[in-house]
Write a protein that holds these residues in place. Structure first.
Motif: not given
Length: 88
Positions: A52-55, A62-66
């Protein structure tokens, strides 16, 4: 004949030892099985938490890049959509 000097255990002493061992062994075995099951459960929970931590890290990256993400591929579809925006 004299019984002095003979060594050994009486039948009563042997029966007492068998009785005590019969009481102690099941308790010890139960404790060992419970500890083993507890260890297995804790290890499984640790693996799940790590995954869960990895995901979560991937999702956050991904959100910070998108910046803005539409989950649905086709905006014309009449399905429920989810829009995620990353605000600083």
């Amino acid at each position: 004949m004299s019984m002095r000097g003979q060594r050994g255990f009486t039948v009563v002493e042997l029966l007492l030892v068998v009785f005590i061992v019969g009481l102690v062994v099941p308790v010890v075995l139960t404790m060992v099985v419970q500890m083993s099951q507890g260890t297995k459960r804790i290890n499984t929970e640790m693996v799940i938490q790590n995954e869960v931590d990895i995901a979560s890290g991937w999702f956050s990256r991904d959100l910070s890049q998108a910046r803005t993400t539409d989950v649905a591929d086709d905006p014309d579809l009449s399905v429920d959509r989810m829009r995620v925006e990353w605000l600083d």
